[in-house]
Write a protein that holds these residues in place. Structure first.
Motif, PDB file in Angstrom:
ATOM      1  N   THR A 190     108.531  62.091   1.673  1.00 35.01           N
ATOM      2  CA  THR A 190     108.396  63.501   1.999  1.00 35.01           C
ATOM      3  C   THR A 190     107.213  64.055   1.220  1.00 35.01           C
ATOM      4  O   THR A 190     107.121  63.852   0.006  1.00 35.01           O
ATOM      5  N   ILE A 191     106.300  64.756   1.912  1.00 36.22           N
ATOM      6  CA  ILE A 191     105.142  65.366   1.257  1.00 36.22           C
ATOM      7  C   ILE A 191     105.215  66.867   1.491  1.00 36.22           C
ATOM      8  O   ILE A 191     105.285  67.320   2.640  1.00 36.22           O
ATOM      9  N   ASP A 192     105.200  67.617   0.393  1.00 41.53           N
ATOM     10  CA  ASP A 192     105.329  69.084   0.457  1.00 41.53           C
ATOM     11  C   ASP A 192     106.515  69.508   1.317  1.00 41.53           C
ATOM     12  O   ASP A 192     106.419  70.439   2.120  1.00 41.53           O
ATOM     13  N   GLY A 193     107.623  68.797   1.199  1.00 39.66           N
ATOM     14  CA  GLY A 193     108.842  69.148   1.917  1.00 39.66           C
ATOM     15  C   GLY A 193     108.873  68.716   3.369  1.00 39.66           C
ATOM     16  O   GLY A 193     109.839  69.006   4.077  1.00 39.66           O
ATOM     17  N   VAL A 194     107.856  68.027   3.838  1.00 36.45           N
ATOM     18  CA  VAL A 194     107.797  67.580   5.237  1.00 36.45           C
ATOM     19  C   VAL A 194     108.036  66.077   5.289  1.00 36.45           C
ATOM     20  O   VAL A 194     107.322  65.301   4.646  1.00 36.45           O
ATOM     21  N   ARG A 195     109.048  65.680   6.067  1.00 35.72           N
ATOM     22  CA  ARG A 195     109.360  64.257   6.228  1.00 35.72           C
ATOM     23  C   ARG A 195     108.219  63.578   6.969  1.00 35.72           C
ATOM     24  O   ARG A 195     107.860  63.959   8.073  1.00 35.72           O
ATOM     25  N   LYS A 196     107.645  62.558   6.336  1.00 32.79           N
ATOM     26  CA  LYS A 196     106.535  61.809   6.929  1.00 32.79           C
ATOM     27  C   LYS A 196     106.971  60.440   7.424  1.00 32.79           C
ATOM     28  O   LYS A 196     106.557  59.999   8.488  1.00 32.79           O
ATOM     29  N   ILE A 197     107.775  59.745   6.620  1.00 28.57           N
ATOM     30  CA  ILE A 197     108.267  58.415   6.977  1.00 28.57           C
ATOM     31  C   ILE A 197     109.739  58.341   6.595  1.00 28.57           C
ATOM     32  O   ILE A 197     110.126  58.776   5.516  1.00 28.57           O
TER      33      ILE A 197
END
Length: 175
Positions: A142-149
């Motif tokens: 998660t980057i800056d609260g956004v699920r990426k993988i």
């Protein structure tokens, strides 16, 4: 979130937590490689061979934790049960347009089973370089609260940048 003029500089620092609460000792972490399982496609109409990835299928994923010293965390992560770890980090970014230095959060959640424990070596006035290797069944970035993988091998989830590549497989299987 980084702007167009952002220079992604470095990891400022990170912490490792076990089961979301207990902070583990000083360590370096090697994140897993995500290597898709493939099968070779060849035959009429193809000029050679293609190693075709199978959607949502990955090879073994390992997380390594390298410790400065032999400690209780090494033996605890060797217990034959699932280990839930959360790695929280802060990246430094430089905005070339405004001259500002900003911080971006990253969080890595894993569930792994003990695969290898290396107790290291004993030398006077030196680190032991002990190491745990976990076989991952779950991996989420998660980057800056956004699920990426998010890869959950036991629940048919293989999510990358907004697409779950196993969603239709779950539907086909009636899950």
């Amino acid at each position: 979130m980084p702007t167009v003029n952002t220079v992604r500089d470095k990891l400022i620092n990170f912490e490792v937590f076990k089961s979301g609460t207990r902070k583990l000792g000083m360590a370096d972490v090697t994140l897993p490689k995500i290597k898709n399982k493939t099968s070779t496609m060849s035959g009429a109409g193809i000029g050679g061979e293609i190693e075709m990835p199978t959607p949502g299928q990955t090879e073994s994923m390992e997380l390594e934790i390298n410790w400065r010293t032999l400690n209780e965390d090494v033996s605890e992560l060797s217990e034959m049960k699932a280990q839930d770890l959360e790695i929280r980090g802060a990246f430094e970014n430089y905005d070339a347009g405004t001259g500002e230095i900003t911080t971006q959060s990253v969080k890595v959640n894993v569930r792994g089973l003990p695969k290898e424990t290396d107790m290291g070596s004993l030398k006077p006035a030196d680190h032991t370089d002990s190491k745990n290797t976990l076989e991952l069944v779950y991996y989420k970035v998660t980057i800056d609260g956004v699920r990426k993988i998010e890869i959950d091998k036991l629940n048919y989830i293989h999510f990358v940048n907004g697409v779950d590549y196993l969603e239709n497989v779950r539907k086909a299987l009636g899950l």
